[in-house]
Design an enzyme around this catalytic site. Structure first.
Site: not given
Ligand SMILES: *[C@@H]1O[C@H](CO)[C@@H](O)[C@H](O)[C@H]1NC(C)=O
Ligand SMILES: *[C@@H]1O[C@H](CO)[C@@H](O)[C@H](O)[C@H]1NC(C)=O
Ligand SMILES: *[C@@H]1O[C@H](CO)[C@@H](O)[C@H](O)[C@H]1NC(C)=O
Ligand SMILES: *[C@@H]1O[C@H](CO)[C@@H](O)[C@H](O)[C@H]1NC(C)=O
Ligand SMILES: *[C@@H]1O[C@H](CO)[C@@H](O)[C@H](O)[C@H]1NC(C)=O
Ligand SMILES: *[C@@H]1O[C@H](CO)[C@@H](O)[C@H](O)[C@H]1NC(C)=O
Length: 484
Positions: A38-39, A76, A132, A217, A275-276, A293
């Protein structure tokens, strides 16, 4: 003819895929381990930035294939939407920002998710981590969308110790509330649970393990042990963020070791992707790429990724520069599982990486089309077109060395800047420093035409605001489905 070409989508290299898949043992579909960070920023892994301490990820990346041109969405929920449905978010309604706690937004039920189809092919399917993709009704939650088991968070931005997001407790074991009296850091619990799951699995059934980490994240929290690995970094956000990356790496090491010791990595495809891009305001870094992001710049959308397999890749130990997009995993994985998803899902097809024999004809994709702010970005071959506001944080951000070294200039969301259409040649200019919109009018017009063609098939973005019926106060303090 380019107008119709973009409707049809990219051309399949199905034959190459078939050759490779036939070479594997078709009677025993491979295990699929799909790991999502994540992130995680472009410059936040050891193979892009040697000061990052990610030995486990480095090892798997080096023994697998590093994907150097793998695109994800800018946020996300939209990226997870691609992994689970194979559709662009502008075709499901999740193209606008993310699902915030309390918003009745979700992947519509008529999009069949990857685990539901894998179950039809005889797989056991497990998710540990962050969902999410909607939770206002049970039918949008993981165990109703094809997962045999779920352990983790429904929403995002949970506190890693209290497991609460926006005023509600948010931790489930399948559909039950999982009470954690110890207030243990989430990633320890996630790792322990995944290792236990692996230890007691029935290994005669093929495994789909989806492991969407909550790391790295925000909120910026990590046990001191990991932060201390970066004691030389003065900027506290960066120091904690890097510690979170290293903790995720350790968790990945523990879980892959558990899988290996049960023989579950022998006939397996392991995918690792972010994810990003990294949120620069939370200490992440995408240098030398532009933006972060939440933007359509390469720093927000060109994702860190690799694939690893002992038996399914025709070649390993190199960096692959072929373009691929998050929507490509769905048909690729279904194909590997022995299902025939058809020649095209959402105009997208199997990715030919597994054989990697030849020139790719898969040369275009949609970064995103969001008709609420009228922001779009599309890619055709080397060219990228952006229209409207690309998001917040539009500059180039070096790694923060000290407390005051980096000013985050955000030319910016509030309509203060009038964005004209922009055109970049990403092959020649991966950092997006030279806008060609003025000098190459012909290409600009061609790209604007392609954009109109893509836009036609879009659906209205979901944009429901927070619904008081979902307020955890009405549900015993817990984020609970049942209000949409
Ligand atoms: C990865 O992509 C970057 C940016 O396009 C490029 O400069 C670099 O050479 C590529 N790396 C490899 C190993 O091909
Ligand atoms: C799901 O339903 C929506 C709305 O009717 C429709 O636009 C979309 O094409 C459907 N998707 C699938 C995969 O059936
Ligand atoms: C990984 O395993 C080691 C050894 O059991 C343990 O000390 C460590 O806490 C684990 N790491 C994570 C992130 O769970
Ligand atoms: C987006 O474009 C549409 C159609 O051109 C227009 O009606 C709308 O006002 C625009 N919205 C914004 C936020 O610019
Ligand atoms: C650290 O760096 C970030 C990003 O450049 C910056 O926003 C922040 O103000 C810096 N300071 C601290 C104390 O984290
Ligand atoms: C950051 O902003 C401050 C105040 O505007 C300025 O004095 C400083 O030079 C800037 N630093 C950088 C590295 O641009």
């Amino acid at each position: 003819m380019w107008m119709t070409a973009s409707c049809v989508g990219r051309v399949v290299m199905t034959l190459l895929m078939v050759v490779t898949v036939t070479a594997a043992d078709v009677t025993k579909p491979p295990n699929i381990i799909f790991v999502v960070a994540d992130d995680l920023g472009w410059n936040d892994v050891g193979w892009h930035n040697p000061s990052m301490l990610t030995p486990n990820l480095n090892r798997y990346a080096a023994q697998g294939v590093i994907l150097n041109s793998s695109y994800v969405q800018y946020f996300c929920s939209p990226s997870r939407n691609c992994f689970m449905t194979g559709y662009y978010p502008y075709h499901t309604g999740l193209q606008h920002l993310v699902i915030m706690p309390g918003q009745p937004r979700y992947v519509p039920a008529n999009f069949t998710m990857l685990p539901a189809l894998l179950k039809q092919a005889g797989y056991q399917t497990h998710i540990v981590g962050k969902w999410h993709l909607g939770m206002c009704n049970w039918e949008y939650t993981p165990t109703y969308r094809g997962f045999d088991s779920f352990y983790g968070y429904y929403n995002a931005y949970e506190d890693y110790y209290t497991h609460a997001a926006n005023g509600g407790y948010d931790f489930r074991d399948d559909t039950s509330v999982f009470r954690d009296p110890s207030n243990e850091y989430f990633n320890y619990l996630l790792t322990e649970r995944t290792v236990q799951l692996v230890e007691k699995l029935d290994t005669s059934t093929p495994l789909f393990l989806y492991l969407p980490y909550h790391l790295c994240h925000g909120p910026l929290q990590v046990p001191a042990k990991y932060e201390n690995m970066y004691s030389d970094i003065q900027n506290s956000s960066r120091r904690i963020y890097c510690g979170m990356v290293s903790m995720m790496d350790e968790s990945f090491g523990n879980i892959t070791q558990a899988l290996d010791s049960r023989g579950l990595l022998d006939n397996t495809l392991l995918v690792f992707t972010t994810d990003n891009g990294g949120p620069v305001q939370y200490g992440a870094n995408n240098w030398p790429l532009r933006g972060g992001k939440g933007t359509f710049w390469e720093g927000g959308t060109r994702g860190v990724a690799f694939v690893w397999s002992k038996n399914l890749l025709s070649r390993t130990g190199y960096t692959n520069n072929e373009m691929m997009h998050a929507v490509d995993w769905y048909p690729t994985i279904l194909h590997m599982a022995g299902l025939q998803p058809g020649s095209s899902i959402d105009g997208v097809n199997q990715w030919d990486m597994l054989s990697n024999n030849g020139p790719s004809q898969r040369d275009e994709f949609v970064y995103n089309i969001d008709t609420i702010p009228n922001s779009t970005a599309i890619r055709y071959k080397d060219y990228k077109l952006l229209t409207g506001n690309p998001g917040q944080f539009n500059d180039w951000y070096p790694v923060p060395q000290s407390v005051s070294s980096a000013n985050l200039t955000s030319t910016d969301t509030q309509g203060r800047v009038e964005w004209k259409p922009q055109l970049y040649n990403i092959r020649n200019d991966p950092e997006e420093r030279h806008d060609l919109a003025e000098s190459d009018h012909q290409t600009l017009q061609m790209m604007l035409g392609r954009l109109q063609d893509w836009i036609k098939s879009g659906v209205t973005p979901q944009n429901a605001q927070v619904d008081p019926r979902g307020d955890p106060k009405r549900w015993g303090g817990v984020w609970t489905p049942g209000w949409c």
